[in-house]
Write a protein that holds these residues in place. Structure first.
Motif, PDB file in Angstrom:
ATOM      1  N   ARG A 115     -48.230  26.142  -4.086  1.00  0.00           N
ATOM      2  CA  ARG A 115     -49.434  25.408  -3.682  1.00  0.00           C
ATOM      3  C   ARG A 115     -49.746  24.285  -4.664  1.00  0.00           C
ATOM      4  O   ARG A 115     -49.981  23.145  -4.268  1.00  0.00           O
ATOM      5  N   SER A 122     -33.826  31.603   9.298  1.00  0.00           N
ATOM      6  CA  SER A 122     -34.965  31.829   8.402  1.00  0.00           C
ATOM      7  C   SER A 122     -35.620  30.493   8.083  1.00  0.00           C
ATOM      8  O   SER A 122     -34.980  29.442   8.160  1.00  0.00           O
ATOM      9  N   ILE A 123     -36.900  30.517   7.699  1.00  0.00           N
ATOM     10  CA  ILE A 123     -37.539  29.278   7.252  1.00  0.00           C
ATOM     11  C   ILE A 123     -36.850  28.767   5.988  1.00  0.00           C
ATOM     12  O   ILE A 123     -36.924  27.598   5.667  1.00  0.00           O
ATOM     13  N   ASP A 149     -41.235  36.385  -0.620  1.00  0.00           N
ATOM     14  CA  ASP A 149     -42.515  37.072  -0.804  1.00  0.00           C
ATOM     15  C   ASP A 149     -42.698  38.196   0.214  1.00  0.00           C
ATOM     16  O   ASP A 149     -43.355  39.195  -0.059  1.00  0.00           O
ATOM     17  N   ALA A 150     -42.106  38.019   1.402  1.00  0.00           N
ATOM     18  CA  ALA A 150     -42.291  39.021   2.455  1.00  0.00           C
ATOM     19  C   ALA A 150     -41.064  39.934   2.616  1.00  0.00           C
ATOM     20  O   ALA A 150     -41.067  40.817   3.462  1.00  0.00           O
ATOM     21  N   GLN A 154     -39.312  21.464  -1.719  1.00  0.00           N
ATOM     22  CA  GLN A 154     -39.342  22.256  -0.481  1.00  0.00           C
ATOM     23  C   GLN A 154     -38.330  23.407  -0.487  1.00  0.00           C
ATOM     24  O   GLN A 154     -38.582  24.471   0.067  1.00  0.00           O
ATOM     25  N   ARG A 161     -30.896  31.331   3.419  1.00  0.00           N
ATOM     26  CA  ARG A 161     -30.673  32.728   3.774  1.00  0.00           C
ATOM     27  C   ARG A 161     -29.881  32.814   5.070  1.00  0.00           C
ATOM     28  O   ARG A 161     -29.963  31.966   5.930  1.00  0.00           O
ATOM     29  N   TRP A 217     -41.583  31.522  -0.190  1.00  0.00           N
ATOM     30  CA  TRP A 217     -42.368  32.055   0.935  1.00  0.00           C
ATOM     31  C   TRP A 217     -41.600  33.157   1.651  1.00  0.00           C
ATOM     32  O   TRP A 217     -42.171  34.149   2.093  1.00  0.00           O
ATOM     33  N   ALA A 218     -40.286  32.971   1.783  1.00  0.00           N
ATOM     34  CA  ALA A 218     -39.480  33.970   2.492  1.00  0.00           C
ATOM     35  C   ALA A 218     -39.347  35.247   1.662  1.00  0.00           C
ATOM     36  O   ALA A 218     -39.524  36.351   2.167  1.00  0.00           O
ATOM     37  N   ASP A 266     -43.434  43.541   2.326  1.00  0.00           N
ATOM     38  CA  ASP A 266     -44.394  42.426   2.246  1.00  0.00           C
ATOM     39  C   ASP A 266     -45.599  42.868   1.407  1.00  0.00           C
ATOM     40  O   ASP A 266     -45.629  43.969   0.857  1.00  0.00           O
ATOM     41  N   ARG A 267     -46.587  41.999   1.322  1.00  0.00           N
ATOM     42  CA  ARG A 267     -47.722  42.285   0.441  1.00  0.00           C
ATOM     43  C   ARG A 267     -48.469  43.544   0.865  1.00  0.00           C
ATOM     44  O   ARG A 267     -48.883  44.340   0.034  1.00  0.00           O
ATOM     45  N   MET A 309     -39.948  26.187  -2.493  1.00  0.00           N
ATOM     46  CA  MET A 309     -41.132  26.736  -1.821  1.00  0.00           C
ATOM     47  C   MET A 309     -40.721  27.648  -0.681  1.00  0.00           C
ATOM     48  O   MET A 309     -41.250  28.744  -0.527  1.00  0.00           O
ATOM     49  N   LYS A 310     -39.779  27.178   0.125  1.00  0.00           N
ATOM     50  CA  LYS A 310     -39.417  27.962   1.300  1.00  0.00           C
ATOM     51  C   LYS A 310     -38.725  29.262   0.894  1.00  0.00           C
ATOM     52  O   LYS A 310     -38.932  30.301   1.511  1.00  0.00           O
ATOM     53  N   LEU A 349     -46.979  21.558  -5.007  1.00  0.00           N
ATOM     54  CA  LEU A 349     -47.056  20.685  -3.829  1.00  0.00           C
ATOM     55  C   LEU A 349     -48.217  19.703  -3.978  1.00  0.00           C
ATOM     56  O   LEU A 349     -48.081  18.507  -3.725  1.00  0.00           O
ATOM     57  N   ARG A 403     -46.603  31.919  -5.081  1.00  0.00           N
ATOM     58  CA  ARG A 403     -47.457  31.268  -4.067  1.00  0.00           C
ATOM     59  C   ARG A 403     -48.347  30.212  -4.701  1.00  0.00           C
ATOM     60  O   ARG A 403     -48.513  29.116  -4.162  1.00  0.00           O
TER      61      ARG A 403
END
Lengths: 399, 351
Positions: free
Chosen positions: B292, B164-165, B320-321, B310, B169, B317-318, B325-326, B313-314, B295, B288
């Motif tokens: 932003r 995962s990014i 959130d989906a 970081q 995870r 981002w993970a 997802d949205r 943030m990562k 950062l 989000r």
């Protein structure tokens, strides 16, 4: 490019030139260079640097480096219109991020304008030939947005050579470069933008250490560069001592010139990747995604027309249309990255080599930094307000 | 509904916060991320000592017997500290699902006490997620199959790890064959349970995203106070501080939406699905924007591996989906609003 306002002018010649570039790219960006297509852009600059240097030499052999430079310095002296065509066709063919960009786009033109004859003769041919590569030494740990707060210092020795001590940071591809230009303080005790000088140094010397900075996406294309009594020879000074700020700023204005058009072609390519992914992932019918894609499309066109307008006059002057450009493109591109990830949905969470997914993930990650490097949003807005609108300057401590 | 939390709930939250400040410091998270399993047995034991694994388990099975409203503040903390542990999957989702399985007391007697004691890891595979989190270390994996509920162990299935990014995870593609032996519950009874698991999964992430948003703002505020340019902290410039204030506004407006969703889930209200989707979208927006703007406040440092930002943030981002997802959650809200006979207008919207 004034073609839309003046449709009769040189259209057929331009068309012939366009197909010349396209043909050349098709023939040469093939074989071992094929893997470079669409690679090596921002966020991907560490991709195959050696092969990309070979590609620079391939370009040079075809006469496609430094196309806008004066003939006297080895360029083609192409008109702005022709340069635009070249950058368009280069990007349309998937031409890789230019390893030679800092040499060709920044220090070269600066030396053409401010360098002495010996410097021009020493450095320009190697840039044109793709033999030497350059890094930019501006930012420091305490000189980011406050760029004039440079603390790296340089002193002239009895033999006329220079010693440089200090630290630069966020230096792109320093580990792949041969030379670095730095702004350093030559008048001890001076503050702000006074007392700075602009020097050229070879990177391969014991007085310089390069340490990569790992980015949040795992890659490392930025570096810290440490100078400890690093040596610059007696002809390393560009301009006069104390003129460093003037030259540094002139270089930044060049940065916002013609080469941005190639960037827009790359944006157009990324945008088409987002649309392809939206179709593949089935969200091309999702109204909120469609709305954002349509907005992105209008933004891309707006940028392009503004850039063409900006270049219609003197490409090196910094008009209001040039002032707004960085702010516009960086926000647009950051939003495009966000859109790309939303198109991917939960698949975006998994780093992938899928050609549909990988470029979009890369786009997302690196575009997080777009509104920061090269002058933050906040600095851009101050410039627009102060220089564009003539508003009072933000209070700053006395220099 | 009364938005006041009970003193006890606040006290539990505060205790967990104090615990996590020490046990989930960023440098420890980085250490755990670098390990192959990505999980720390020691951390899980400590979480159990705090009672966190026992929250949902009924007292008859050795737990504390608390519910969604008790969890919600704790989930925010789990997000804030971004713990590299699937505590919520085991102790919130799997615990609820096992408890609500029709009959099969043997299964409940086997697993619920182990969940409470912190000696079992249970993964949950819902079709809204492409992959199953933490499947490899799981002692039991609860899987969806055409609305049936199946229970398998890692040795029954083929697991392929997926990176995962978010390095915290551990995700797995899973290949398996459902059988009568693995089936725990029919589709008829399973459909409703899966729907509720989905809502709880999304609710938990909404709360964690809110916590992450707060953490990112805090990191942005700290950095903007320390970092000096033009002779003063960059946080003194309105252009910087207003961006963080914008996030604070988003966060505060997300809280009531989140708490309302937890209430709807807890009471099993008809509108629970919309409330949860609203909360997930709102918390995702907050996280989000926090990523932003924090950062931006960090400048180039924010883009480095070295700065702690970081990690959060990562994760944001993970998450959130994940659990929808949205597009998924917007669609659920739209479907409810455009449904025939949807009750709109002040009489029902403001119930």
């Amino acid at each position: 490019m004034n073609a839309p306002m003046n449709p009769a002018a040189n259209l057929s010649d331009d068309a012939a030139f366009r197909s010349e570039v396209a043909d050349w790219m098709r023939t040469h960006l093939s074989g071992r260079f094929a893997q470079l297509r669409h690679r090596g852009g921002p966020g991907d600059e560490a991709f195959e640097p050696t092969l990309r240097k070979d590609w620079e030499r391939e370009l040079a052999a075809g006469g496609w480096t430094c196309v806008g430079w004066p003939r006297a310095h080895g360029g083609r002296e192409l008109s702005i219109a022709r340069q635009v065509i070249f950058y368009e066709e280069y990007a349309r063919a998937g031409g890789p991020g230019r390893m030679g960009h800092i040499g060709e786009g920044l220090i070269g033109p600066t030396l053409v304008k401010y360098g002495n004859a010996a410097q021009q003769a020493r450095f320009l041919p190697a840039i044109v030939a793709g033999r030497e590569y350059w890094a930019q030494g501006y930012s420091e740990p305490n000189a980011g947005s406050d760029l004039a707060n440079v603390q790296t210092r340089c002193t002239r020795q009895a033999d006329g050579s220079w010693r440089v001590t200090g630290q630069k940071i966020w230096t792109s591809l320093a580990q792949e470069s041969d030379w670095i230009f730095v702004v350093a303080r030559s008048e001890p005790g001076s503050k702000g933008n006074k007392g700075l000088s602009f020097l050229l140094l070879p990177l391969a010397q014991s007085g310089i250490q390069i340490r990569p900075i790992r980015q949040l996406n795992g890659g490392a294309e930025f570096n810290e560069v440490f100078f400890d009594e690093a040596i610059a020879d007696s002809d390393a000074l560009v301009g006069a001592p104390g003129e460093g700020w003037k030259i540094a700023m002139a270089l930044l204005e060049i940065e916002r010139g013609v080469s941005t058009l190639g960037q827009q072609m790359h944006f157009a390519h990324e945008f088409s990747c987002v649309i392809a992914a939206a179709k593949a992932f089935g969200c091309d019918r999702d109204p909120s995604i469609r709305d954002r894609i349509a907005r992105a499309a209008t933004g891309l066109r707006t940028m392009r027309y503004n850039a063409l307008r900006m270049l219609a006059g003197d490409a090196l002057s910094l008009g209001r249309e040039a002032l707004i450009y960085k702010y516009f493109w960086s926000n647009w591109h950051r939003d495009l990255g966000r859109l790309a990830m939303d198109v991917l949905g939960s698949a975006g969470d998994l780093p992938s080599d899928d050609p549909l997914i990988r470029p979009l993930q890369q786009l997302f990650f690196f575009s997080r930094a777009d509104t920061i490097y090269g002058g933050t949003n906040e600095i851009q807005l101050n410039l627009i307000a102060e220089r564009g609108l003539g508003m009072p300057r933000e209070p700053r401590p006395a220099a | 509904m009364d938005f006041t939390f009970a003193e006890q709930q606040i006290a539990f939250r505060d205790a967990v916060r104090k615990f996590l400040i020490i046990e989930a410091a960023p440098e420890m998270l980085r250490e755990i991320w670098e390990t192959k399993s990505g999980r720390s047995r020691e951390l899980r034991c400590k979480l159990a000592d705090q009672g966190l694994t026992a929250i949902s388990v009924p007292e008859t099975y050795g737990g504390i017997g608390l519910g969604d409203l008790d969890w919600i503040l704790l989930q925010v903390e789990l997000g804030y500290y971004a713990i590299p542990d699937s505590l919520s999957d085991t102790a919130y989702l799997a615990s609820w699902l096992l408890e609500h399985l029709p009959a099969d007391l043997a299964l409940k007697r086997e697993w619920l006490p182990r969940i409470a004691a912190g000696t079992a890891r249970i993964a949950v595979g819902h079709p809204v997620n492409l992959l199953v989190a933490d499947a490899e270390l799981a002692d039991l994996i609860l899987l969806w199959h055409d609305d049936e509920i199946h229970g398998v162990t890692a040795s029954d299935v083929k697991l392929t790890p997926q990176v995962s990014i978010d390095a915290s995870r551990r995700l797995y593609a899973i290949e398996w064959s459902p059988s009568a032996r693995t089936r725990l519950c029919s589709a008829k009874q399973g459909a409703g349970l899966w729907q509720q698991v989905l809502n709880r999964g999304a609710l938990a992430l909404a709360a964690q995203l809110l916590g992450l948003a707060q953490r990112m703002v805090d990191l942005g505020v700290d950095y903007a106070a320390q970092r000096k340019q033009f002779g003063k902290p960059v946080g003194a410039f309105q252009a910087v501080k207003h961006q963080l204030a914008d996030v604070a506004v988003k966060i505060e407006f997300t809280k009531p939406v989140l708490f309302r969703a937890a209430y709807a889930v807890d009471r099993d209200l008809d509108d629970a699905a919309i409330q949860v989707s609203h909360a997930k979208l709102a918390a995702g927006d907050a996280a989000r924007l926090a990523a932003r703007n924090a950062l931006q406040a960090h400048g180039a440092m924010g883009y480095t591996w070295e700065a702690d930002l970081q990690m959060f943030m990562k994760r944001a981002w993970a998450l959130d989906a994940a659990w929808g997802d949205r597009g998924f959650h917007k669609q659920r809200v739209a479907d409810a609003i455009f449904a025939d006979g949807a009750e709109l207008g002040p009489g029902s919207t403001f119930n």
